[in-house]
Design an enzyme around this catalytic site. Structure first.
Site, PDB file in Angstrom:
ATOM      1  N   CYS A 163       0.800  -1.227   0.000  1.00  0.00           N
ATOM      2  CA  CYS A 163       0.000   0.000   0.000  1.00  0.00           C
ATOM      3  C   CYS A 163       0.832   1.275   0.000  1.00  0.00           C
ATOM      4  CB  CYS A 163      -0.938   0.000   1.205  1.00  0.00           C
ATOM      5  SG  CYS A 163      -1.916  -1.502   1.306  1.00  0.00           S
ATOM      6  N   HIS A 302      -2.499   8.047   5.987  1.00  0.00           N
ATOM      7  CA  HIS A 302      -2.788   6.747   5.375  1.00  0.00           C
ATOM      8  C   HIS A 302      -4.217   6.343   5.751  1.00  0.00           C
ATOM      9  CE1 HIS A 302      -1.789   3.095   3.348  1.00  0.00           C
ATOM     10  NE2 HIS A 302      -1.969   2.338   4.421  1.00  0.00           N
ATOM     11  N   GLU A 313      -0.853   5.222  13.514  1.00  0.00           N
ATOM     12  CA  GLU A 313      -0.486   6.402  12.726  1.00  0.00           C
ATOM     13  C   GLU A 313      -0.679   7.671  13.548  1.00  0.00           C
ATOM     14  OE1 GLU A 313      -1.041   8.381   8.278  1.00  0.00           O
ATOM     15  OE2 GLU A 313      -2.496   6.900   8.966  1.00  0.00           O
ATOM     16  N   LYS A 334      -9.356   8.118   1.971  1.00  0.00           N
ATOM     17  CA  LYS A 334      -9.962   6.789   1.904  1.00  0.00           C
ATOM     18  C   LYS A 334     -11.383   6.772   2.445  1.00  0.00           C
ATOM     19  CE  LYS A 334      -5.513   4.376   2.208  1.00  0.00           C
ATOM     20  NZ  LYS A 334      -4.626   5.549   2.291  1.00  0.00           N
ATOM     21  N   HIS A 339      -9.694   2.105  -0.020  1.00  0.00           N
ATOM     22  CA  HIS A 339      -8.238   1.928  -0.023  1.00  0.00           C
ATOM     23  C   HIS A 339      -7.814   1.367  -1.375  1.00  0.00           C
ATOM     24  CE1 HIS A 339      -4.223   1.308   1.015  1.00  0.00           C
ATOM     25  NE2 HIS A 339      -4.332   0.561   2.102  1.00  0.00           N
ATOM     26  N   PHE A 398       1.926  -3.232   4.055  1.00  0.00           N
ATOM     27  CA  PHE A 398       2.227  -4.528   4.656  1.00  0.00           C
ATOM     28  C   PHE A 398       3.721  -4.825   4.463  1.00  0.00           C
ATOM     29  CE2 PHE A 398      -2.192  -6.773   4.215  1.00  0.00           C
ATOM     30  CZ  PHE A 398      -2.693  -5.945   5.207  1.00  0.00           C
TER      31      PHE A 398
END
Length: 412
Positions: A163, A302, A313, A334, A339, A398
Protein backbone atom coordinates in the site's frame (compact mmCIF):
# COMPACT_ATOMS: atom_id res chain seq x y z
CA UNK A 1 23.59 20.34 -5.23
CA UNK A 2 20.18 18.67 -5.49
CA UNK A 3 17.92 20.07 -8.19
CA UNK A 4 14.46 21.45 -7.37
CA UNK A 5 11.43 19.40 -8.43
CA UNK A 6 7.93 20.68 -9.17
CA UNK A 7 4.57 19.11 -9.96
CA UNK A 8 3.31 20.14 -13.41
CA UNK A 9 0.67 17.53 -14.30
CA UNK A 10 -2.03 15.48 -12.55
CA UNK A 11 -3.97 12.40 -13.64
CA UNK A 12 -6.45 10.20 -11.79
CA UNK A 13 -8.96 7.40 -12.24
CA UNK A 14 -10.99 6.87 -9.06
CA UNK A 15 -14.28 5.58 -7.67
CA UNK A 16 -15.63 9.16 -7.59
CA UNK A 17 -14.33 10.43 -10.92
CA UNK A 18 -12.33 9.17 -13.88
CA UNK A 19 -10.43 12.40 -14.48
CA UNK A 20 -8.86 14.90 -12.07
CA UNK A 21 -11.61 17.55 -12.55
CA UNK A 22 -14.33 14.95 -11.91
CA UNK A 23 -12.42 13.48 -8.97
CA UNK A 24 -11.73 16.86 -7.38
CA UNK A 25 -15.38 17.88 -7.77
CA UNK A 26 -16.30 14.65 -5.98
CA UNK A 27 -13.80 15.49 -3.23
CA UNK A 28 -15.29 18.95 -2.77
CA UNK A 29 -18.80 17.50 -2.68
CA UNK A 30 -17.80 14.88 -0.11
CA UNK A 31 -19.02 12.15 -2.44
CA UNK A 32 -18.61 8.53 -1.29
CA UNK A 33 -17.70 6.09 -4.06
CA UNK A 34 -18.48 2.94 -2.09
CA UNK A 35 -21.27 0.53 -3.03
CA UNK A 36 -22.21 -3.11 -3.43
CA UNK A 37 -19.69 -5.22 -5.32
CA UNK A 38 -20.84 -5.74 -8.92
CA UNK A 39 -17.86 -7.64 -10.35
CA UNK A 40 -18.83 -11.04 -8.92
CA UNK A 41 -21.45 -12.79 -6.79
CA UNK A 42 -20.71 -12.09 -3.12
CA UNK A 43 -23.26 -14.53 -1.67
CA UNK A 44 -20.58 -16.65 0.03
CA UNK A 45 -18.60 -13.58 1.18
CA UNK A 46 -18.99 -11.66 4.42
CA UNK A 47 -17.69 -8.54 2.68
CA UNK A 48 -20.30 -6.95 0.42
CA UNK A 49 -18.93 -3.48 -0.36
CA UNK A 50 -16.07 -2.07 -2.42
CA UNK A 51 -15.15 1.19 -4.13
CA UNK A 52 -15.28 0.31 -7.82
CA UNK A 53 -14.33 2.56 -10.72
CA UNK A 54 -17.49 3.05 -12.77
CA UNK A 55 -18.22 4.10 -16.35
CA UNK A 56 -14.61 3.70 -17.41
CA UNK A 57 -14.14 2.93 -21.12
CA UNK A 58 -10.51 2.21 -21.91
CA UNK A 59 -11.15 2.55 -25.64
CA UNK A 60 -12.02 6.21 -25.10
CA UNK A 61 -8.79 6.92 -23.22
CA UNK A 62 -6.21 5.09 -25.35
CA UNK A 63 -5.70 3.05 -28.49
CA UNK A 64 -8.43 0.35 -28.34
CA UNK A 65 -6.11 -2.34 -29.71
CA UNK A 66 -3.48 -1.56 -27.09
CA UNK A 67 -6.15 -1.50 -24.36
CA UNK A 68 -7.14 -5.08 -25.18
CA UNK A 69 -3.58 -6.16 -24.44
CA UNK A 70 -3.73 -4.66 -20.93
CA UNK A 71 -5.50 -5.70 -17.77
CA UNK A 72 -7.58 -3.20 -15.85
CA UNK A 73 -4.83 -1.85 -13.58
CA UNK A 74 -2.65 -1.04 -16.59
CA UNK A 75 -5.57 0.62 -18.38
CA UNK A 76 -6.16 2.84 -15.35
CA UNK A 77 -2.46 3.67 -15.20
CA UNK A 78 -2.23 4.61 -18.87
CA UNK A 79 -5.40 6.71 -18.70
CA UNK A 80 -4.13 8.62 -15.65
CA UNK A 81 -0.67 9.04 -17.19
CA UNK A 82 -2.05 10.38 -20.45
CA UNK A 83 -4.19 12.85 -18.52
CA UNK A 84 -1.20 14.01 -16.46
CA UNK A 85 1.00 14.30 -19.57
CA UNK A 86 -1.65 16.41 -21.35
CA UNK A 87 -2.28 18.46 -18.20
CA UNK A 88 1.43 19.30 -18.09
CA UNK A 89 1.20 20.38 -21.76
CA UNK A 90 4.17 18.22 -22.64
CA UNK A 91 5.04 17.47 -26.26
CA UNK A 92 7.50 14.64 -26.67
CA UNK A 93 8.81 15.93 -30.00
CA UNK A 94 10.18 18.90 -28.04
CA UNK A 95 11.88 16.70 -25.41
CA UNK A 96 14.74 14.22 -25.22
CA UNK A 97 12.81 10.96 -24.66
CA UNK A 98 15.76 9.52 -22.74
CA UNK A 99 15.38 12.33 -20.18
CA UNK A 100 11.71 11.48 -19.53
CA UNK A 101 10.86 8.37 -17.54
CA UNK A 102 8.23 6.44 -15.63
CA UNK A 103 8.07 5.00 -12.13
CA UNK A 104 4.54 3.70 -11.56
CA UNK A 105 3.83 0.80 -9.24
CA UNK A 106 1.09 -1.66 -8.39
CA UNK A 107 0.96 -3.59 -5.16
CA UNK A 108 -0.49 -6.70 -6.73
CA UNK A 109 -0.78 -6.50 -10.51
CA UNK A 110 -3.68 -8.45 -11.98
CA UNK A 111 -5.27 -11.08 -9.78
CA UNK A 112 -8.12 -11.20 -12.32
CA UNK A 113 -5.78 -12.61 -14.95
CA UNK A 114 -4.44 -15.17 -12.48
CA UNK A 115 -7.99 -16.24 -11.62
CA UNK A 116 -9.26 -16.59 -15.18
CA UNK A 117 -6.22 -18.40 -16.53
CA UNK A 118 -5.75 -20.69 -13.53
CA UNK A 119 -9.38 -21.76 -13.89
CA UNK A 120 -8.48 -23.07 -17.35
CA UNK A 121 -5.52 -24.99 -15.94
CA UNK A 122 -7.69 -26.60 -13.24
CA UNK A 123 -10.06 -27.81 -15.96
CA UNK A 124 -7.18 -29.35 -17.89
CA UNK A 125 -7.26 -26.69 -20.60
CA UNK A 126 -3.58 -25.76 -20.38
CA UNK A 127 -3.41 -25.12 -24.13
CA UNK A 128 -6.13 -22.47 -23.77
CA UNK A 129 -4.13 -20.30 -21.37
CA UNK A 130 -3.89 -16.82 -22.91
CA UNK A 131 -0.54 -16.07 -24.58
CA UNK A 132 -0.53 -12.67 -22.86
CA UNK A 133 -1.23 -14.06 -19.37
CA UNK A 134 2.17 -13.07 -17.98
CA UNK A 135 2.49 -9.57 -19.47
CA UNK A 136 -1.09 -8.77 -18.43
CA UNK A 137 -0.51 -10.06 -14.90
CA UNK A 138 2.83 -8.66 -13.76
CA UNK A 139 2.87 -5.42 -11.80
CA UNK A 140 5.61 -3.66 -13.79
CA UNK A 141 3.37 -3.48 -16.85
CA UNK A 142 1.66 -0.33 -15.60
CA UNK A 143 4.98 1.49 -16.03
CA UNK A 144 5.85 -0.45 -19.17
CA UNK A 145 2.59 0.35 -20.91
CA UNK A 146 2.84 4.05 -19.99
CA UNK A 147 6.35 4.16 -21.45
CA UNK A 148 5.17 2.49 -24.66
CA UNK A 149 2.04 4.61 -25.05
CA UNK A 150 3.81 7.93 -24.47
CA UNK A 151 7.22 7.13 -25.97
CA UNK A 152 9.13 7.80 -22.74
CA UNK A 153 12.56 6.15 -22.95
CA UNK A 154 14.24 7.27 -19.73
CA UNK A 155 14.34 5.41 -16.41
CA UNK A 156 11.35 3.02 -16.35
CA UNK A 157 10.82 1.05 -13.14
CA UNK A 158 8.17 0.21 -10.59
CA UNK A 159 8.33 0.02 -6.82
CA UNK A 160 6.24 -2.68 -5.17
CA UNK A 161 5.73 -2.02 -1.46
CA UNK A 162 2.08 -3.00 -1.05
CA UNK A 163 0.00 0.00 0.00
CA UNK A 164 3.03 2.31 -0.02
CA UNK A 165 3.87 1.58 -3.67
CA UNK A 166 2.50 4.78 -5.21
CA UNK A 167 4.20 7.02 -2.67
CA UNK A 168 7.54 5.23 -2.97
CA UNK A 169 7.31 5.51 -6.76
CA UNK A 170 6.83 9.28 -6.53
CA UNK A 171 9.67 9.50 -4.02
CA UNK A 172 12.04 7.56 -6.28
CA UNK A 173 11.03 9.70 -9.26
CA UNK A 174 11.73 12.77 -7.14
CA UNK A 175 15.22 11.44 -6.44
CA UNK A 176 15.80 10.66 -10.14
CA UNK A 177 15.20 14.30 -11.04
CA UNK A 178 17.06 15.70 -8.03
CA UNK A 179 20.21 13.81 -9.01
CA UNK A 180 19.98 14.49 -12.75
CA UNK A 181 18.89 11.06 -14.00
CA UNK A 182 15.91 12.73 -15.69
CA UNK A 183 14.20 16.07 -16.30
CA UNK A 184 10.65 14.69 -16.42
CA UNK A 185 9.16 11.71 -14.58
CA UNK A 186 5.66 10.29 -14.58
CA UNK A 187 5.09 8.65 -11.21
CA UNK A 188 2.37 7.12 -9.07
CA UNK A 189 0.41 3.91 -8.68
CA UNK A 190 -2.38 1.79 -10.14
CA UNK A 191 -4.44 -1.09 -8.78
CA UNK A 192 -7.45 -3.24 -9.58
CA UNK A 193 -8.10 -6.39 -7.57
CA UNK A 194 -11.79 -6.24 -6.70
CA UNK A 195 -12.22 -9.89 -7.58
CA UNK A 196 -12.93 -13.07 -5.58
CA UNK A 197 -9.27 -13.75 -4.80
CA UNK A 198 -8.56 -10.18 -3.71
CA UNK A 199 -11.62 -9.86 -1.52
CA UNK A 200 -11.30 -13.38 -0.06
CA UNK A 201 -7.65 -12.80 0.80
CA UNK A 202 -8.15 -9.52 2.62
CA UNK A 203 -11.34 -10.86 4.22
CA UNK A 204 -9.40 -13.83 5.62
CA UNK A 205 -6.95 -11.33 7.13
CA UNK A 206 -9.95 -9.62 8.79
CA UNK A 207 -8.67 -6.40 7.21
CA UNK A 208 -11.92 -5.53 5.38
CA UNK A 209 -15.03 -4.11 6.96
CA UNK A 210 -18.21 -6.17 6.87
CA UNK A 211 -20.34 -3.02 7.19
CA UNK A 212 -23.18 -2.85 4.65
CA UNK A 213 -23.93 0.88 4.89
CA UNK A 214 -21.67 2.68 2.37
CA UNK A 215 -21.82 5.87 4.43
CA UNK A 216 -20.38 4.11 7.48
CA UNK A 217 -18.08 1.60 5.82
CA UNK A 218 -14.84 3.57 5.53
CA UNK A 219 -14.66 5.71 8.66
CA UNK A 220 -10.99 6.40 9.53
CA UNK A 221 -10.21 7.23 13.18
CA UNK A 222 -13.85 6.62 14.21
CA UNK A 223 -14.43 4.61 17.38
CA UNK A 224 -16.68 2.28 15.33
CA UNK A 225 -14.22 1.66 12.48
CA UNK A 226 -14.07 -1.98 11.51
CA UNK A 227 -11.68 -2.31 8.58
CA UNK A 228 -10.95 -0.85 5.19
CA UNK A 229 -12.98 -0.87 1.97
CA UNK A 230 -11.17 -2.26 -1.06
CA UNK A 231 -10.90 0.33 -3.82
CA UNK A 232 -9.27 0.62 -7.23
CA UNK A 233 -7.97 3.20 -9.67
CA UNK A 234 -4.79 5.10 -10.48
CA UNK A 235 -3.02 8.32 -9.63
CA UNK A 236 -0.14 9.51 -11.82
CA UNK A 237 1.64 12.86 -11.66
CA UNK A 238 4.24 14.66 -13.73
CA UNK A 239 7.32 15.70 -11.79
CA UNK A 240 9.71 18.07 -13.50
CA UNK A 241 13.00 19.79 -12.80
CA UNK A 242 12.22 23.39 -11.95
CA UNK A 243 14.32 25.15 -14.60
CA UNK A 244 13.03 22.77 -17.27
CA UNK A 245 9.46 23.60 -16.26
CA UNK A 246 10.12 27.34 -16.18
CA UNK A 247 11.83 27.30 -19.57
CA UNK A 248 8.72 25.95 -21.24
CA UNK A 249 6.28 28.08 -19.24
CA UNK A 250 4.69 25.15 -17.43
CA UNK A 251 1.93 25.52 -14.88
CA UNK A 252 3.26 24.57 -11.44
CA UNK A 253 0.87 23.03 -8.89
CA UNK A 254 3.39 22.71 -6.08
CA UNK A 255 7.01 21.97 -5.31
CA UNK A 256 8.01 18.58 -3.95
CA UNK A 257 10.61 19.25 -1.26
CA UNK A 258 10.91 16.18 0.96
CA UNK A 259 10.80 12.38 0.92
CA UNK A 260 11.18 9.95 3.79
CA UNK A 261 11.20 6.15 3.62
CA UNK A 262 11.70 3.67 6.45
CA UNK A 263 10.98 0.10 7.51
CA UNK A 264 9.30 -0.97 10.74
CA UNK A 265 11.13 -4.30 11.12
CA UNK A 266 8.16 -5.31 13.25
CA UNK A 267 5.32 -7.35 11.69
CA UNK A 268 4.14 -8.51 8.26
CA UNK A 269 0.78 -6.71 8.43
CA UNK A 270 0.71 -4.41 11.46
CA UNK A 271 2.59 -1.11 11.74
CA UNK A 272 4.87 -0.79 14.75
CA UNK A 273 2.75 -0.12 17.83
CA UNK A 274 4.60 3.02 18.85
CA UNK A 275 4.48 4.43 15.31
CA UNK A 276 8.25 4.96 15.32
CA UNK A 277 8.82 3.82 11.75
CA UNK A 278 6.15 6.04 10.25
CA UNK A 279 7.25 8.89 12.52
CA UNK A 280 10.82 8.67 11.21
CA UNK A 281 9.59 8.73 7.58
CA UNK A 282 7.69 11.96 8.34
CA UNK A 283 10.68 13.41 10.17
CA UNK A 284 12.97 12.68 7.22
CA UNK A 285 10.59 14.29 4.71
CA UNK A 286 10.15 17.37 6.91
CA UNK A 287 13.91 17.64 7.53
CA UNK A 288 14.69 17.46 3.82
CA UNK A 289 12.08 20.14 3.22
CA UNK A 290 13.93 22.40 5.63
CA UNK A 291 10.90 23.19 7.78
CA UNK A 292 9.77 22.71 11.35
CA UNK A 293 6.81 20.40 12.13
CA UNK A 294 4.82 23.46 13.20
CA UNK A 295 5.04 24.78 9.62
CA UNK A 296 3.20 21.78 8.13
CA UNK A 297 -0.42 22.79 7.56
CA UNK A 298 -1.95 19.52 6.45
CA UNK A 299 -1.37 15.76 6.59
CA UNK A 300 -3.14 13.40 4.21
CA UNK A 301 -2.99 10.35 6.47
CA UNK A 302 -2.79 6.75 5.37
CA UNK A 303 -5.97 6.49 7.46
CA UNK A 304 -7.31 3.08 6.40
CA UNK A 305 -10.09 2.71 9.02
CA UNK A 306 -8.47 -0.39 10.50
CA UNK A 307 -8.02 -0.34 14.26
CA UNK A 308 -4.24 -0.74 14.25
CA UNK A 309 -3.38 1.62 11.39
CA UNK A 310 -5.36 4.61 12.64
CA UNK A 311 -4.22 4.24 16.23
CA UNK A 312 -0.55 3.69 15.40
CA UNK A 313 -0.49 6.40 12.73
CA UNK A 314 -1.91 8.83 15.28
CA UNK A 315 0.91 7.85 17.64
CA UNK A 316 3.38 8.35 14.80
CA UNK A 317 2.11 11.87 14.08
CA UNK A 318 2.38 12.74 17.77
CA UNK A 319 5.93 11.38 17.87
CA UNK A 320 7.02 13.25 14.75
CA UNK A 321 5.22 16.53 15.44
CA UNK A 322 5.34 16.82 19.22
CA UNK A 323 3.25 19.77 20.43
CA UNK A 324 2.51 20.76 16.82
CA UNK A 325 0.46 17.57 16.34
CA UNK A 326 -2.61 19.16 17.90
CA UNK A 327 -2.55 22.05 15.40
CA UNK A 328 -2.03 20.30 12.06
CA UNK A 329 -5.16 19.41 10.05
CA UNK A 330 -5.34 15.70 9.20
CA UNK A 331 -7.72 13.86 6.89
CA UNK A 332 -8.13 10.57 5.06
CA UNK A 333 -9.18 10.48 1.41
CA UNK A 334 -9.96 6.79 1.90
CA UNK A 335 -13.15 7.89 3.67
CA UNK A 336 -14.53 8.62 0.17
CA UNK A 337 -12.75 6.26 -2.21
CA UNK A 338 -11.76 3.32 -0.02
CA UNK A 339 -8.24 1.93 -0.02
CA UNK A 340 -6.69 1.79 -3.48
CA UNK A 341 -3.72 -0.26 -2.20
CA UNK A 342 -0.74 0.45 -4.49
CA UNK A 343 -2.63 3.31 -6.16
CA UNK A 344 -3.53 5.06 -2.89
CA UNK A 345 -0.35 7.11 -2.63
CA UNK A 346 -0.64 8.39 -6.20
CA UNK A 347 -4.24 9.50 -5.82
CA UNK A 348 -3.63 11.03 -2.39
CA UNK A 349 -0.64 12.96 -3.78
CA UNK A 350 -3.05 14.47 -6.34
CA UNK A 351 -5.28 15.52 -3.42
CA UNK A 352 -2.33 17.19 -1.70
CA UNK A 353 -1.29 19.05 -4.84
CA UNK A 354 -4.84 20.36 -5.26
CA UNK A 355 -5.03 21.26 -1.57
CA UNK A 356 -1.87 23.34 -1.90
CA UNK A 357 -3.19 24.95 -5.08
CA UNK A 358 -6.67 25.78 -3.77
CA UNK A 359 -6.09 26.05 0.01
CA UNK A 360 -8.80 23.46 0.61
CA UNK A 361 -8.64 20.44 2.94
CA UNK A 362 -11.49 17.99 2.54
CA UNK A 363 -13.26 16.53 5.54
CA UNK A 364 -12.88 12.91 6.62
CA UNK A 365 -16.31 11.92 5.40
CA UNK A 366 -18.44 9.54 7.48
CA UNK A 367 -16.29 9.78 10.61
CA UNK A 368 -18.39 11.03 13.53
CA UNK A 369 -16.75 10.26 16.86
CA UNK A 370 -13.12 9.29 17.26
CA UNK A 371 -11.89 6.81 19.79
CA UNK A 372 -10.12 7.94 22.91
CA UNK A 373 -6.53 7.85 21.66
CA UNK A 374 -7.32 9.17 18.18
CA UNK A 375 -7.59 12.69 19.53
CA UNK A 376 -6.14 14.94 16.81
CA UNK A 377 -7.87 17.22 14.29
CA UNK A 378 -9.12 14.88 11.57
CA UNK A 379 -11.29 17.46 9.74
CA UNK A 380 -14.52 15.88 10.96
CA UNK A 381 -17.88 17.33 9.99
CA UNK A 382 -16.73 19.94 7.50
CA UNK A 383 -13.85 20.76 5.15
CA UNK A 384 -11.20 23.23 6.25
CA UNK A 385 -10.40 26.24 4.09
CA UNK A 386 -7.04 27.71 5.08
CA UNK A 387 -3.73 28.49 3.46
CA UNK A 388 -1.84 25.29 2.78
CA UNK A 389 1.85 26.11 2.35
CA UNK A 390 3.09 22.66 3.29
CA UNK A 391 1.24 19.37 2.87
CA UNK A 392 2.51 15.95 3.96
CA UNK A 393 1.16 12.66 2.64
CA UNK A 394 1.74 9.28 4.33
CA UNK A 395 1.54 5.71 3.04
CA UNK A 396 2.15 2.55 5.07
CA UNK A 397 2.37 -0.91 3.52
CA UNK A 398 2.23 -4.53 4.66
CA UNK A 399 5.76 -5.60 5.48
CA UNK A 400 6.42 -2.41 7.44
CA UNK A 401 7.03 -0.07 4.49
CA UNK A 402 6.62 3.62 5.39
CA UNK A 403 6.76 6.56 2.99
CA UNK A 404 6.11 10.29 3.37
CA UNK A 405 6.25 13.13 0.85
CA UNK A 406 6.25 16.85 1.63
CA UNK A 407 4.80 19.33 -0.86
CA UNK A 408 5.23 23.08 -0.68
CA UNK A 409 3.41 25.97 -2.28
CA UNK A 410 5.69 27.01 -5.13
CA UNK A 411 7.72 30.19 -4.67
CA UNK A 412 10.15 31.43 -7.29
Amino acid sequence: MKRRVVVTGLGAVTPIGNTVPEFWQGIREGRVGIGEITRFDTESFKVKLAAEVRDFDAAERMDPKAAKRMERFSQYAVAAAKEAFADADLHLEEEDPFRAGVIVGSGIGSLETVESEYAKILKGNVKRVAPLMVPKMISNMAAGNISIQLGLRGKCTNVVTACASGTHCIGDAFRAIQYDDADIMLAGGAESCICPTGVAGFQALTALTEETDPARASIPFDKDRSGFVLGEGAGVVVLEELQHALARGARIYAELVGYGATGDAFHITSPSEDGSGAAKAMELAIKEGGVRPSEVDYINAHGTATHHNDLYETRAIKAAFGEAAKDVVINSTKSMIGHLLGAAGGVEFVVCAKAVEENYIHQTVGTRETDEECDLNYAIGAPVEKEVRYALTNSLGFGGHNASLLLKKYEA
